[in-house]
Design a protein around this motif. Structure first.
Motif, PDB file in Angstrom:
ATOM      1  N   UNK A   7       0.139  -4.246   4.960  1.00  5.38           N
ATOM      2  CA  UNK A   7       1.061  -3.993   5.815  1.00  5.38           C
ATOM      3  C   UNK A   7       1.361  -3.672   6.771  1.00  5.38           C
ATOM      4  N   UNK A   8       0.571  -2.855   7.552  1.00  6.28           N
ATOM      5  CA  UNK A   8       1.258  -2.400   8.836  1.00  6.28           C
ATOM      6  C   UNK A   8       1.219  -3.686   9.745  1.00  6.28           C
ATOM      7  N   UNK A   9       0.326  -4.445   9.769  1.00  8.87           N
ATOM      8  CA  UNK A   9       0.519  -5.889  10.364  1.00  8.87           C
ATOM      9  C   UNK A   9       1.902  -6.179  11.203  1.00  8.87           C
ATOM     10  N   UNK A  10       2.555  -6.106   9.867  1.00  8.31           N
ATOM     11  CA  UNK A  10       3.861  -7.476   9.867  1.00  8.31           C
ATOM     12  C   UNK A  10       5.419  -5.599  10.150  1.00  8.31           C
ATOM     13  N   UNK A  19       3.733  -8.584  -0.972  1.00  9.98           N
ATOM     14  CA  UNK A  19       3.782  -7.963  -2.111  1.00  9.98           C
ATOM     15  C   UNK A  19       3.184  -9.144  -3.068  1.00  9.98           C
ATOM     16  N   UNK A  20       3.691  -9.939  -3.599  1.00 13.37           N
ATOM     17  CA  UNK A  20       3.336 -10.674  -5.002  1.00 13.37           C
ATOM     18  C   UNK A  20       2.343 -11.471  -4.701  1.00 13.37           C
ATOM     19  N   UNK A  76      -4.394   3.532   3.158  1.00 20.33           N
ATOM     20  CA  UNK A  76      -5.749   3.045   3.758  1.00 20.33           C
ATOM     21  C   UNK A  76      -4.964   1.744   3.530  1.00 20.33           C
ATOM     22  N   UNK A  77      -4.478   1.010   2.243  1.00 16.72           N
ATOM     23  CA  UNK A  77      -3.957  -0.274   1.056  1.00 16.72           C
ATOM     24  C   UNK A  77      -2.501  -0.849   2.810  1.00 16.72           C
ATOM     25  N   UNK A  78      -2.119   0.207   2.810  1.00 14.88           N
ATOM     26  CA  UNK A  78      -1.014   0.194   3.376  1.00 14.88           C
ATOM     27  C   UNK A  78      -0.733  -0.684   5.437  1.00 14.88           C
TER      28      UNK A  78
END
Length: 143
Positions: free
Chosen positions: A33-36, A75-76, A27-29
Motif C-alpha cells: 500500500x505504501x508505494x502509492x 485492494x481487490x 509489513x503488508x501495508x
C-alpha cells in the motif's frame, strides 16, 4: 534472496522491523500500500491517490462504502489472500482512521473479502464520487 533484499531495503526505509513483522499487517501495508499511499497513509491527493488518514472510517458510515474499500482495484487485485486482506484492512482502519469509524463496526472477515473481491467495481471513479456525495449529505467532507 530477492525477498531478503527487499525486506532489508524496506527496513532501511521504514526503520527497525522485528522477525514478528514478517507477514504482519504493518509489513503488508508497507509492501502493498505504501508505494502509492505513502508510509504515513497520507497519499498524494494531487496525483489522484487519496489519503487514508482520518478518512477511511467515514466510508463505513454510508451505503456502499464498506464494500468500496475492498472492491477498489488496489485492494481487490492485491496479491494478498482474502484472509490477509481482511486483516490488513482492519489494521489500516484502526491505525489510520480509528476515530472516524462508527461504533461497533464489525471487522472484515476472510469470507466477506472473498465475496466482495468476486464483484469488482465497473466504474471506480463514479462509485467513489457517489460515496463522497453520501458522506457530504451527512456533513462529512472527504478529499
Amino acid at each position: 534472496m530477492r525477498k531478503t533484499i527487499l525486506l532489508l531495503a524496506l527496513g532501511l526505509f521504514v526503520g527497525p522491523l522485528s522477525a514478528n513483522d514478517a507477514g504482519s499487517p504493518r509489513m503488508n501495508f508497507m509492501l502493498h500500500c505504501s508505494g502509492c499511499h505513502g508510509q504515513d497513509a497520507t497519499g498524494s491527493p494531487g496525483a489522484g491517490v487519496p489519503s487514508m488518514r482520518g478518512a477511511l472510517g467515514h466510508f463505513l458510515k454510508v451505503e456502499g462504502g464498506r464494500q468500496f474499500l475492498i472492491q477498489v482495484p488496489g485492494t481487490a487485485q492485491s496479491a494478498l489472500n482474502d484472509g490477509q486482506t481482511a486483516e490488513l484492512m482492519n489494521w489500516i482502519l484502526k491505525t489510520f482512521s480509528k476515530n472516524e469509524m462508527p461504533a461497533a463496526t464489525p471487522p472484515y472477515t476472510q469470507r466477506e473479502v472473498a465475496q466482495l473481491r468476486a464483484n469488482p467495481l465497473a466504474d471506480v471513479a463514479a462509485e467513489r464520487e457517489a460515496i463522497i456525495k453520501r458522506l457530504q449529505a451527512q456533513g462529512i467532507a472527504i478529499d
